[in-house]
Structures are given as structure tokens and as C-alpha cells.
Design a protein around this motif. Structure first.
Motif, PDB file in Angstrom:
ATOM      1  N   MET A   1      58.096  39.311  29.344  1.00 52.19           N
ATOM      2  CA  MET A   1      57.004  39.381  28.376  1.00 52.19           C
ATOM      3  C   MET A   1      56.966  38.116  27.540  1.00 52.19           C
ATOM      4  O   MET A   1      58.007  37.589  27.138  1.00 52.19           O
ATOM      5  CB  MET A   1      57.173  40.607  27.481  1.00 52.19           C
ATOM      6  CG  MET A   1      56.177  40.663  26.332  1.00 52.19           C
ATOM      7  SD  MET A   1      56.165  42.236  25.472  1.00 52.19           S
ATOM      8  CE  MET A   1      55.545  43.327  26.733  1.00 52.19           C
ATOM      9  N   TRP A  33      66.695  42.451  27.293  1.00 55.27           N
ATOM     10  CA  TRP A  33      65.989  43.383  26.414  1.00 55.27           C
ATOM     11  C   TRP A  33      65.007  42.635  25.519  1.00 55.27           C
ATOM     12  O   TRP A  33      63.883  43.099  25.299  1.00 55.27           O
ATOM     13  CB  TRP A  33      66.977  44.170  25.540  1.00 55.27           C
ATOM     14  CG  TRP A  33      66.257  45.092  24.600  1.00 55.27           C
ATOM     15  CD1 TRP A  33      65.775  46.340  24.881  1.00 55.27           C
ATOM     16  CD2 TRP A  33      65.879  44.823  23.242  1.00 55.27           C
ATOM     17  NE1 TRP A  33      65.130  46.865  23.781  1.00 55.27           N
ATOM     18  CE2 TRP A  33      65.181  45.950  22.764  1.00 55.27           C
ATOM     19  CE3 TRP A  33      66.071  43.741  22.393  1.00 55.27           C
ATOM     20  CZ2 TRP A  33      64.681  46.023  21.472  1.00 55.27           C
ATOM     21  CZ3 TRP A  33      65.574  43.808  21.104  1.00 55.27           C
ATOM     22  CH2 TRP A  33      64.881  44.944  20.657  1.00 55.27           C
ATOM     23  N   SER A  36      61.726  42.256  26.973  1.00 54.13           N
ATOM     24  CA  SER A  36      61.191  43.448  27.627  1.00 54.13           C
ATOM     25  C   SER A  36      60.078  44.119  26.837  1.00 54.13           C
ATOM     26  O   SER A  36      59.380  44.981  27.375  1.00 54.13           O
ATOM     27  CB  SER A  36      62.314  44.460  27.872  1.00 54.13           C
ATOM     28  OG  SER A  36      62.767  45.016  26.646  1.00 54.13           O
ATOM     29  N   GLU A  37      59.915  43.748  25.576  1.00 49.65           N
ATOM     30  CA  GLU A  37      58.889  44.374  24.740  1.00 49.65           C
ATOM     31  C   GLU A  37      58.520  43.424  23.606  1.00 49.65           C
ATOM     32  O   GLU A  37      59.238  42.448  23.339  1.00 49.65           O
ATOM     33  CB  GLU A  37      59.391  45.694  24.181  1.00 49.65           C
ATOM     34  CG  GLU A  37      60.644  45.610  23.340  1.00 49.65           C
ATOM     35  CD  GLU A  37      61.131  46.973  22.885  1.00 49.65           C
ATOM     36  OE1 GLU A  37      61.199  47.174  21.662  1.00 49.65           O
ATOM     37  OE2 GLU A  37      61.436  47.829  23.745  1.00 49.65           O
ATOM     38  N   PRO A  38      57.393  43.655  22.942  1.00 51.85           N
ATOM     39  CA  PRO A  38      56.975  42.751  21.859  1.00 51.85           C
ATOM     40  C   PRO A  38      58.028  42.674  20.751  1.00 51.85           C
ATOM     41  O   PRO A  38      58.685  43.668  20.429  1.00 51.85           O
ATOM     42  CB  PRO A  38      55.687  43.404  21.336  1.00 51.85           C
ATOM     43  CG  PRO A  38      55.177  44.216  22.478  1.00 51.85           C
ATOM     44  CD  PRO A  38      56.397  44.726  23.190  1.00 51.85           C
ATOM     45  N   GLN A  39      58.187  41.475  20.192  1.00 54.21           N
ATOM     46  CA  GLN A  39      59.120  41.241  19.088  1.00 54.21           C
ATOM     47  C   GLN A  39      58.349  40.521  17.983  1.00 54.21           C
ATOM     48  O   GLN A  39      58.492  39.320  17.764  1.00 54.21           O
ATOM     49  CB  GLN A  39      60.311  40.388  19.561  1.00 54.21           C
ATOM     50  CG  GLN A  39      60.979  40.862  20.838  1.00 54.21           C
ATOM     51  CD  GLN A  39      61.795  42.129  20.642  1.00 54.21           C
ATOM     52  OE1 GLN A  39      62.091  42.526  19.518  1.00 54.21           O
ATOM     53  NE2 GLN A  39      62.167  42.776  21.734  1.00 54.21           N
ATOM     54  N   SER A  40      57.496  41.247  17.300  1.00 56.01           N
ATOM     55  CA  SER A  40      56.522  40.632  16.401  1.00 56.01           C
ATOM     56  C   SER A  40      57.141  39.958  15.188  1.00 56.01           C
ATOM     57  O   SER A  40      56.489  39.125  14.539  1.00 56.01           O
ATOM     58  CB  SER A  40      55.504  41.684  15.933  1.00 56.01           C
ATOM     59  OG  SER A  40      56.165  42.753  15.277  1.00 56.01           O
TER      60      SER A  40
END
Length: 279
Positions: A1, A33, A36-40
Motif C-alpha cells: 500500500m 504490517w 498493509s493498511e493506511p497509516q495516516s
């Protein structure tokens, strides 16, 4: 991502270059990790792989894993340790714990022992390994101090640790006396390749190391629980230890209800201890 909030990536080559670290900074090692997903909230990635830490150091007092050591490197030790250290009977446990991680071979080659432990998820397979083998985490504190903390004290809850802003995990140590022990391993999950719902490991130390028995409970609980006995415990002693785990410590997620985890933990705990009593 894509992490589209990141403005900078730094790659320090010495400890002095690591700091300052702030709330918008994230340590990057394997990144499996992290990406793997948004880290805003992240504005800067700090790549600690540029520090060049030796992944695995074997010594008379045990194994020192750099935080950047990959899961694959941990697993491979199960195949080589008994050649270099034939009395380290716990060698197979390293790979067994790695298989408790829901991950492909690609992830195994990239994910790190430090990242797995720092995430502090209940199903963290490296937390299971460290809990069973007297694991201790070395922390570089932001103020310049160095701490070594047992894994059962390092992880304080689901996704919670003793780390403060700016702290960096340097390594994970497994003791030689624990590595000389015989071990028994059980994992249960809703599906054969699913995330671990409970991981139970029993360890029986050699008589020269005191002969004690250690029972670790992970995945089923939000933090590790480690119980020590002078020898292999009987069913009543196991039940008494199991009863000390607080009601709110049992993990609750899509992979199992707390009551089910409580029940299977007791069954598996008795199994691993019985296995050691028979060998």
C-alpha cells in the motif's frame, strides 16, 4: 500500500543518527504490517536496516536476534542449531513458532522478529517463542539508556508495550538454559492455516539447569502469561495456574470467543505438560 502521508525516509547508519524520533515517525524494518493498511499519522519512515545489525549471534549464554532478523532466518535455525549446539534440544521450537504466524514465504523473508514483537498482537508468533524460552527484549531508550526487559513484561496488552515515543528495540535474547530444555508445542486456530487462537508451549529444563517446568500461554490472551513449576505440573496445578488469568485477559476477536479460548487453553496446557512428563 502507498503511504501517501510520508514526506521523508531516513536511513541512519549509527545509533546517534536515530534520534530525535517523534509522534509522526515510524520505524521501518520489514514493513510487512506497516505497508498493509493506511497509516495516516506517519510523516517519516526511519529505516533501521541501514544500521547493519548482524541478524543472529550465537553465544555460550544463548541466541541474540537483531530486531531486524527475519522470520525466515529464525525458522532456518531449527535446521542448523543441533549441528552447532547439539545440547540445545529446543531448536525445533523456533520453526514451530514461526509456523504459528499466518504468512506466506514471501512475508517470512521480509517480516522481522522485532516488528512482530513490537506490534504486540496476541497472535504474535515471536512473542510465543520468546515467552517459552526466557526471552528478553533489549531497548534503546530515547534518553540514551539501554534496558533489557522480559517479554512477559514488555507486552502489556493487545497492541500495547512498555515502549515510549522514541524508543527502539535493538534485539531479542533467548537464554541457553531454556534452549537446552525439551519443549512441547500446541497451536489451535479456526482453520489449519488461520491466525492462531491459542498457542501453548511447555518447557522442561535439564536437571543441570534446575529441572523446572515453564508453561507459556499466548494468542488466547491479550498478553503473554508464563507460569513456572518446580517440575512437570499435575492437572490440578495446571488448573490452579490457569485460574489466575483474569477474565478480561482472554482475547476476543473473529478468531474465537473468550470462553472458548479459556477452555481450549486448559486442554492444550494439560496436553503439552503431559507430553513432557512422558519423555
Amino acid at each position: 500500500m502507498d503511504l501517501n502521508t510520508v514526506e521523508e525516509v531516513s536511513a541512519p547508519t549509527s545509533r546517534a543518527e536515530l534520534w530525535p524520533l517523534g509522534d509522526g515517525d515510524a520505524i521501518l524494518a520489514g514493513g510487512t504490517w506497516l505497508f498493509s493498511e493506511p497509516q495516516s499519522d506517519i510523516r517519516r519512515l526511519v529505516d533501521v536496516t541501514a544500521l547493519g545489525w548482524t541478524p543472529v549471534t550465537l553465544g555460550d549464554n544463548g541466541i541474540e536476534f537483531a530486531a531486524t532478523c527475519s522470520i525466515a532466518e529464525v525458522a532456518r535455525l531449527s535446521e542448523t542449531l543441533l549441528d552447532s549446539h547439539p545440547d540445545w534440544a529446543a531448536a525445533p521450537l523456533l520453526r514451530q513458532c514461526c509456523t504459528a504466524l499466518l504468512a506466506s514465504q514471501k512475508i517470512w523473508s521480509t517480516a522481522t522478529i522485532g516488528g512482530n514483537i513490537c506490534l504486540a498482537f496476541p497472535a504474535g508468533s515471536m512473542i510465543s517463542l520468546a515467552s517459552a524460552l526466557d526471552g528478553a527484549v533489549t531497548i534503546w531508550r530515547a534518553d540514551g539508556d539501554v534496558d533489557r526487559i522480559p517479554i512477559a513484561q514488555f507486552v502489556t496488552g493487545s497492541a500495547q508495550t512498555v515502549l515510549s515515543t522514541g524508543d527502539v528495540v535493538r534485539s531479542v535474547h533467548l537464554s541457553a538454559s531454556a534452549l537446552r530444555a525439551r519443549t512441547a508445542f500446541r497451536k489451535i486456530a479456526p482453520s489449519p492455516l488461520g491466525r492462531s487462537a491459542a498457542v501453548l508451549i511447555a518447557r522442561r529444563d535439564a536437571e543441570a539447569d534446575g529441572g523446572r517446568c515453564v508453561l507459556s500461554v499466548t494468542a488466547a490472551t491479550v498478553r503473554p502469561y508464563v507460569f513456572e513449576f518446580p517440575g512437570v505440573p499435575d492437572a490440578d496445578a495446571i488448573a490452579a495456574a490457569h485460574a489466575t488469568i483474569p477474565d478480561d485477559a482472554w482475547t476476543e476477536d473473529a478468531h474465537g470467543d473468550p470462553d472458548w479460548r479459556r477452555g481450549v487453553t486448559l486442554v492444550l496446557a494439560r496436553q503439552v505438560c503431559a507430553e513432557l512428563s512422558c519423555t
